[in-house]
Design a protein around this motif. Structure first.
Motif, PDB file in Angstrom:
ATOM      1  N   ASN A 106      -6.920   9.951  -7.868  1.00 23.57           N
ATOM      2  CA  ASN A 106      -8.188   9.779  -7.156  1.00 23.57           C
ATOM      3  C   ASN A 106      -8.277   8.451  -6.413  1.00 23.57           C
ATOM      4  OD1 ASN A 106      -9.210  12.288  -8.117  1.00 23.57           O
ATOM      5  ND2 ASN A 106      -9.552  11.322 -10.101  1.00 23.57           N
ATOM      6  N   GLU A 107      -7.170   7.804  -6.219  1.00 23.18           N
ATOM      7  CA  GLU A 107      -7.137   6.506  -5.516  1.00 23.18           C
ATOM      8  C   GLU A 107      -5.966   6.524  -4.536  1.00 23.18           C
ATOM      9  OE1 GLU A 107      -6.527   1.779  -6.552  1.00 23.18           O
ATOM     10  OE2 GLU A 107      -6.394   3.240  -8.158  1.00 23.18           O
ATOM     11  N   GLN A 108      -6.191   7.102  -3.375  1.00 28.62           N
ATOM     12  CA  GLN A 108      -5.122   7.224  -2.384  1.00 28.62           C
ATOM     13  C   GLN A 108      -5.600   6.785  -1.020  1.00 28.62           C
ATOM     14  OE1 GLN A 108      -1.876   8.120  -2.742  1.00 28.62           O
ATOM     15  NE2 GLN A 108      -2.153   8.283  -4.953  1.00 28.62           N
ATOM     16  N   HIS A 163      -2.255   7.899  -9.729  1.00 26.61           N
ATOM     17  CA  HIS A 163      -3.416   7.449  -8.953  1.00 26.61           C
ATOM     18  C   HIS A 163      -3.990   8.640  -8.184  1.00 26.61           C
ATOM     19  CE1 HIS A 163      -1.111   3.750  -9.681  1.00 26.61           C
ATOM     20  NE2 HIS A 163      -2.297   3.173  -9.705  1.00 26.61           N
ATOM     21  N   PHE A 215      -3.257   3.514  -2.422  1.00 22.47           N
ATOM     22  CA  PHE A 215      -3.590   2.423  -3.326  1.00 22.47           C
ATOM     23  C   PHE A 215      -2.670   1.234  -3.056  1.00 22.47           C
ATOM     24  CE2 PHE A 215      -0.465   5.072  -5.371  1.00 22.47           C
ATOM     25  CZ  PHE A 215       0.421   4.182  -5.947  1.00 22.47           C
ATOM     26  N   LYS A 251       0.862  -1.194   0.000  1.00 21.23           N
ATOM     27  CA  LYS A 251       0.000   0.000   0.000  1.00 21.23           C
ATOM     28  C   LYS A 251       0.892   1.236   0.000  1.00 21.23           C
ATOM     29  CE  LYS A 251      -3.816   0.068   2.351  1.00 21.23           C
ATOM     30  NZ  LYS A 251      -4.829   0.155   3.429  1.00 21.23           N
TER      31      LYS A 251
END
Length: 141
Positions: A87-89, A85, A91, A51
């Motif tokens: 908008n994906e934090q 990424h 990830f 992650k």
């Protein structure tokens, strides 16, 4: 002259004591490894689910890889990250079929970004333990 030398040595010791011992940055401008889950496979290879958190800002500045090294810094595996990424934090990305040297029990997982490279906090994974600070391990034995 002796007084100046002693004063200089004392000043050096005081300033050295104030220097941070941890050379890594916790800023999200650097890609941070948040957690690692290492899973041993039947063929004795490993799968690392890692992650990562970073202040991705599109293609101009993003986390572009994470890697596994031994304690001497020898690179054992690299997981390239092909795109930002934003908008994906945080990830999670995996890398499997990793053959580690026989008897190796500790590895370091670190992330990097395309602007700053490596410089963030990393996670040391002790494969002989089930869990520790920032990691968990699933072993077959």
């Amino acid at each position: 002259m002796k007084k100046l030398l002693v004063l200089g040595l004392f000043t050096s010791v005081v300033f050295a004591a104030e220097t941070p011992l941890d050379p890594f940055s916790s800023s999200l401008e650097f890609a941070q490894v948040i957690n690692v889950n290492a899973i041993q496979s039947k063929d004795d290879s490993w799968c690392f689910n890692t992650k990562v958190r970073h202040n991705d800002q599109g293609w101009q500045h993003y986390a572009d890889a994470w890697k596994i090294t031994d304690l001497k810094g020898n690179v054992l595996a690299i997981r390239e990250l092909a795109h930002p990424h934003d908008n994906e934090q945080p990830f999670t990305r995996s890398l499997c079929n990793i053959k580690l040297p026989k008897g190796l029990m500790q590895v370091v997982v670190s992330a990097q970004c395309n602007v700053h490279g490596v410089g963030s906090q990393n996670v040391m994974v002790d494969l002989s333990k089930l869990k520790g600070k920032g990691f968990s391990v699933t072993r077959l034995d």
